[in-house]
Motif scaffolding. Structure first.
Motif, PDB file in Angstrom:
ATOM      1  N   ASN A  55      -0.837  -0.164  10.114  1.00 58.13           N
ATOM      2  CA  ASN A  55      -1.097   1.097   9.742  1.00 58.13           C
ATOM      3  C   ASN A  55       0.264   1.670   9.871  1.00 58.13           C
ATOM      4  OD1 ASN A  55      -3.954   1.708   9.439  1.00 58.13           O
ATOM      5  ND2 ASN A  55      -3.848   1.890  11.370  1.00 58.13           N
ATOM      6  N   GLU A  56       1.417   1.195  10.713  1.00 57.31           N
ATOM      7  CA  GLU A  56       3.356   1.469  11.310  1.00 57.31           C
ATOM      8  C   GLU A  56       3.756   1.051  10.160  1.00 57.31           C
ATOM      9  OE1 GLU A  56       4.090  -0.478  14.915  1.00 57.31           O
ATOM     10  OE2 GLU A  56       2.232   0.769  15.901  1.00 57.31           O
ATOM     11  N   GLY A  57       3.205  -0.069   9.184  1.00 55.90           N
ATOM     12  CA  GLY A  57       4.263  -0.623   8.142  1.00 55.90           C
ATOM     13  C   GLY A  57       3.895   0.261   6.967  1.00 55.90           C
ATOM     14  N   ARG A  58       2.028   0.712   7.117  1.00 57.52           N
ATOM     15  CA  ARG A  58       1.941   1.532   6.042  1.00 57.52           C
ATOM     16  C   ARG A  58       2.951   3.022   5.827  1.00 57.52           C
ATOM     17  NH1 ARG A  58      -3.288   1.190   6.537  1.00 57.52           N
ATOM     18  NH2 ARG A  58      -3.260  -0.320   5.437  1.00 57.52           N
ATOM     19  N   GLU A  59       2.753   3.378   7.384  1.00 60.72           N
ATOM     20  CA  GLU A  59       3.648   5.063   7.410  1.00 60.72           C
ATOM     21  C   GLU A  59       5.212   4.676   7.085  1.00 60.72           C
ATOM     22  OE1 GLU A  59       2.337   5.909  11.100  1.00 60.72           O
ATOM     23  OE2 GLU A  59       0.507   6.855  10.666  1.00 60.72           O
ATOM     24  N   ALA A  60       5.807   3.114   7.798  1.00 56.09           N
ATOM     25  CA  ALA A  60       7.144   3.040   7.243  1.00 56.09           C
ATOM     26  C   ALA A  60       7.574   3.201   5.776  1.00 56.09           C
ATOM     27  CB  ALA A  60       7.653   2.212   7.729  1.00 56.09           C
ATOM     28  N   GLU A  96      16.926  10.841 -11.321  1.00 57.43           N
ATOM     29  CA  GLU A  96      16.844   9.724 -11.750  1.00 57.43           C
ATOM     30  C   GLU A  96      15.492   9.287 -11.321  1.00 57.43           C
ATOM     31  OE1 GLU A  96      19.479   7.271  -9.905  1.00 57.43           O
ATOM     32  OE2 GLU A  96      20.647   8.539 -10.339  1.00 57.43           O
ATOM     33  N   ALA A  97      14.262   8.264 -12.463  1.00 57.23           N
ATOM     34  CA  ALA A  97      13.270   7.465 -12.358  1.00 57.23           C
ATOM     35  C   ALA A  97      13.252   6.655 -10.809  1.00 57.23           C
ATOM     36  CB  ALA A  97      13.333   7.557 -12.580  1.00 57.23           C
ATOM     37  N   VAL A  98      12.079   6.892 -10.246  1.00 54.87           N
ATOM     38  CA  VAL A  98      11.864   6.081  -8.673  1.00 54.87           C
ATOM     39  C   VAL A  98      11.588   5.370  -8.887  1.00 54.87           C
ATOM     40  CG1 VAL A  98      11.140   5.878  -6.938  1.00 54.87           C
ATOM     41  CG2 VAL A  98      11.475   8.195  -7.406  1.00 54.87           C
ATOM     42  N   LEU A  99      11.921   3.403  -8.907  1.00 61.57           N
ATOM     43  CA  LEU A  99      10.969   2.275  -9.442  1.00 61.57           C
ATOM     44  C   LEU A  99      11.043   1.680  -7.963  1.00 61.57           C
ATOM     45  CD1 LEU A  99      14.164   1.138 -12.234  1.00 61.57           C
ATOM     46  CD2 LEU A  99      11.783   2.071 -12.482  1.00 61.57           C
ATOM     47  N   VAL A 100       9.821   1.092  -7.413  1.00 60.10           N
ATOM     48  CA  VAL A 100       9.299   0.917  -6.670  1.00 60.10           C
ATOM     49  C   VAL A 100       9.619  -0.501  -6.675  1.00 60.10           C
ATOM     50  CG1 VAL A 100       8.127   0.287  -4.615  1.00 60.10           C
ATOM     51  CG2 VAL A 100       8.268   2.833  -5.897  1.00 60.10           C
ATOM     52  N   GLY A 101      10.245  -1.713  -5.981  1.00 63.46           N
ATOM     53  CA  GLY A 101      10.323  -2.947  -6.562  1.00 63.46           C
ATOM     54  C   GLY A 101       8.657  -3.857  -5.511  1.00 63.46           C
ATOM     55  N   ARG A 102       8.566  -5.138  -6.090  1.00 64.02           N
ATOM     56  CA  ARG A 102       6.946  -5.877  -5.466  1.00 64.02           C
ATOM     57  C   ARG A 102       7.320  -6.061  -4.359  1.00 64.02           C
ATOM     58  NH1 ARG A 102       6.653 -10.860  -9.660  1.00 64.02           N
ATOM     59  NH2 ARG A 102       6.104  -9.702 -11.584  1.00 64.02           N
ATOM     60  N   VAL A 103       8.128  -5.991  -3.534  1.00 61.90           N
ATOM     61  CA  VAL A 103       8.396  -6.108  -2.144  1.00 61.90           C
ATOM     62  C   VAL A 103       7.711  -4.607  -1.342  1.00 61.90           C
ATOM     63  CG1 VAL A 103       9.639  -6.784  -0.491  1.00 61.90           C
ATOM     64  CG2 VAL A 103       9.983  -8.006  -2.162  1.00 61.90           C
ATOM     65  N   LEU A 104       8.250  -3.842  -2.165  1.00 61.62           N
ATOM     66  CA  LEU A 104       7.744  -2.328  -1.624  1.00 61.62           C
ATOM     67  C   LEU A 104       6.494  -2.031  -2.049  1.00 61.62           C
ATOM     68  CD1 LEU A 104       9.117  -0.130  -0.146  1.00 61.62           C
ATOM     69  CD2 LEU A 104       9.218   0.884  -2.446  1.00 61.62           C
ATOM     70  N   THR A 105       6.090  -2.944  -3.265  1.00 62.37           N
ATOM     71  CA  THR A 105       4.442  -2.779  -3.408  1.00 62.37           C
ATOM     72  C   THR A 105       3.982  -2.949  -2.238  1.00 62.37           C
ATOM     73  OG1 THR A 105       4.513  -2.104  -5.905  1.00 62.37           O
ATOM     74  CG2 THR A 105       2.564  -2.966  -5.262  1.00 62.37           C
ATOM     75  N   HIS A 106       3.958  -4.272  -2.030  1.00 65.05           N
ATOM     76  CA  HIS A 106       3.149  -5.412  -0.887  1.00 65.05           C
ATOM     77  C   HIS A 106       3.320  -4.679   0.177  1.00 65.05           C
ATOM     78  CE1 HIS A 106       1.625  -8.902   0.667  1.00 65.05           C
ATOM     79  NE2 HIS A 106       2.685  -9.189   1.262  1.00 65.05           N
ATOM     80  N   ASN A 107       4.243  -4.485   0.586  1.00 62.61           N
ATOM     81  CA  ASN A 107       4.242  -3.192   2.599  1.00 62.61           C
ATOM     82  C   ASN A 107       3.283  -2.149   1.416  1.00 62.61           C
ATOM     83  OD1 ASN A 107       5.623  -5.136   3.091  1.00 62.61           O
ATOM     84  ND2 ASN A 107       7.646  -4.466   2.305  1.00 62.61           N
ATOM     85  N   SER A 108       3.488  -1.418   0.757  1.00 64.87           N
ATOM     86  CA  SER A 108       2.093  -0.428   0.838  1.00 64.87           C
ATOM     87  C   SER A 108       1.075  -0.681   0.719  1.00 64.87           C
ATOM     88  CB  SER A 108       2.985   0.221  -0.270  1.00 64.87           C
ATOM     89  OG  SER A 108       2.383  -0.123  -1.304  1.00 64.87           O
ATOM     90  N   ALA A 109       1.106  -1.871   0.607  1.00 66.32           N
ATOM     91  CA  ALA A 109      -0.625  -2.600   0.062  1.00 66.32           C
ATOM     92  C   ALA A 109      -1.197  -2.397   1.989  1.00 66.32           C
ATOM     93  CB  ALA A 109      -1.067  -3.531  -1.101  1.00 66.32           C
ATOM     94  N   GLY A 110      -0.288  -3.381   2.724  1.00 64.41           N
ATOM     95  CA  GLY A 110      -0.370  -3.512   4.257  1.00 64.41           C
ATOM     96  C   GLY A 110      -0.678  -5.194   4.203  1.00 64.41           C
TER      97      GLY A 110
END
Length: 518
Positions: free
Chosen positions: A482-487, A504-518
């Protein structure tokens, strides 16, 4: 020969015959019939020939002419001559069959009961005649002839087979509860219909009914029309239909497979098409008594009925209207063959009402009844998916669902099954119990949870401690996730704000998407 005998007998005048009838306290008139051989309407006497009973001399008892069957009973009939017939005790035994048939034909006339002011005299005559017919059938001490059986079926058919009045209100059950609160629609003709049903019920149950003869008239077509009436909104009529169908099923063995198949078709239409039918509970009551009498081992047909009909009957929203009867049928199958418990439990899990709390409570109650009759081998085959579902129920925010699930541990047989398989069941249910003990809003659920947790502690203290450590470990991991998801979300917001300032458009990398998924 008979004409020669009658020609030598002295004939009484019509006035004397009328005087004789008045002395008996009964009045009777002429309603035309195609079935009886009669002279002109003004004739003072007539002779009626009936099979097996010789000839009736109407110089002693003048039998009125019956109803014209070519006329529509619901059409415009003239009731000016619709008068009471003599009582059975007023005629000799040889004349009773003819009188019985005439009374039946009189009762084939159907009156309009929507307008309570129409044909009051005729309705009362018909009611009294029906009561006499019921008494006569009940006290019968000789086999009913073919002509009598045929006329009884005709009279009953003319009265009960009709277009059922449609529902005036919308039938939209929510959680299957609201329908209980609405008053059922009562048929205004019931005071007469009830006596007709009583007549037919006693007729079918009578030991004087020859089944071989009767099945030519109480045939498959008659049975189908009888089954259609189970959709009546009047619960009194459905109760009589249930008793009548049970009598027919018990006496007409040749019709049994057909009746079962026809009832199954009604169930299929209800489950998969309309979900609207008034007589489902009565059908299940009827089938419950049949299942109770099934011989062992169970036939494949009966097992298929369980899987294809009874289990899917848990699907409709109106389950509350017939759940008690359905639960009885299901339990009967488990008591007949305990090996079916696994099939039934998995069927309940398939149709489990995830978003309907009132149905969940019903399912849990039925589940307890099934588990009471379940033996350890069958329990072991389905215990893992079963207790995963029970664990979800334990954490239900609806207190009645959680409370009903916890009540399973009040059943000694179920607790014994759990004890034998504690190493499998406790790890599945422990997280749900621990969450309830720590945070459930309802005090009753909280107290029951502590009792269940104590039962598990007594069963296997070491396993309980192990489950507790694993639960706390998983909870700590959840905190980190949960802490990682909030960060991650905070970083996304910062990036979005920065890029928005620069268009500018916001591009989120794969690592960021993986972290957001927990």
């Amino acid at each position: 020969m008979f004409k020669q005998i009658f020609s030598k007998l002295p004939r009484k005048s019509s006035s004397k015959g009328s005087s004789s009838d008045n002395n008996s306290g009964r009045s009777h008139g002429g309603v035309k019939s195609n079935d009886l051989s009669t002279k002109s309407a003004g004739s003072a006497s007539a002779s009626v020939s009936q099979p097996h009973h010789g000839t009736i001399n109407n110089n002693r008892v003048q039998l009125p002419i019956g109803v014209n069957e070519s006329q529509n009973p619901n059409g415009n009939l003239s009731f000016s001559s619709y008068e009471a017939l003599p009582a059975f005790r007023a005629v000799s035994n040889s004349e009773k069959q003819a009188l019985f048939i005439n009374k039946l034909k009189m009762c084939s006339v159907v009156f309009d009961f929507v307008d309570a002011t129409k044909n009051l005299k005729e309705k009362e005559i018909k009611r009294q005649t029906l009561v006499e017919l019921v008494d006569h059938v009940t006290s019968a001490n000789a086999k009913f002839s073919e002509s009598v059986i045929q006329q009884v079926v005709r009279t009953v058919s003319a009265n009960i087979f009709r277009m059922l009045s449609p529902q005036l209100r919308e039938n939209k059950p929510i959680d299957g509860v609201e329908l209980d609160e609405e008053e059922p629609s009562m048929d205004p003709a019931w005071p007469h219909l009830q006596i007709v049903y009583e007549l037919f019920l006693r007729f079918v149950a009578s030991p004087e009914l020859d089944v071989k003869v009767a099945k030519r008239f109480i045939d498959q077509s008659f049975v189908l029309r009888l089954l259609d009436l189970f959709d009546s909104e009047d619960p009194r009529e459905r109760e009589y239909l249930k008793m009548t169908l049970h009598r027919i099923y018990g006496k007409f063995m040749a019709h049994r497979p057909f009746i079962r198949k026809a009832v199954n078709n009604i169930f299929f239409n209800f489950i998969f098409e309309t979900e609207k039918y008034n007589g489902i509970a009565e059908f299940l009551e009827f089938l419950g008594s049949i299942i109770n009498g099934f011989a062992l081992p169970l036939k494949e047909e009966h097992k298929l009925f369980l899987v294809r009909v009874l289990v899917p009957l848990h699907k409709p929203k109106s389950l509350a209207m017939y759940h008690h009867q359905l639960s009885y049928c299901i339990t009967q199958f488990v008591e007949k063959d305990c090996k079916l418990a696994d099939t039934i439990i998995r069927g309940l899990l398939k149709y489990w009402p995830i978003t309907n709390s009132s149905k969940e409570v019903m399912f849990l109650g039925e589940l307890e009844e099934v588990l009471e009759a379940t033996q350890p081998p069958e329990f072991q085959r389905c215990m893992m998916p079963l207790f995963r579902r029970i664990a979800h129920c334990l954490n239900s925010p609806h207190f009645q669902v959680a409370e009903r699930a916890l009540f399973l541990w009040n059943n000694d047989h179920i607790v014994n099954l759990i004890r034998q398989n504690c190493k499998v069941i406790l790890p599945i249910t422990f997280p749900a119990l621990e969450k309830n003990a720590r945070s459930h809003w309802n005090q009753a659920v909280h107290s029951l949870t502590l009792n269940v947790r104590k039962i598990f502690n007594d069963m296997d203290p070491d396993l309980s401690k192990e489950c507790l450590l694993k639960f706390e470990e998983n909870e700590s991991k959840k905190d980190e996730i949960n802490e990682g998801r909030e960060a991650t979300w905070k970083r996304l917001e910062e990036l979005a704000t920065k890029r928005a300032a620069n268009s500018e458009a916001v591009l989120v990398g794969r690592v960021l998407t993986h972290n957001s998924a927990g």
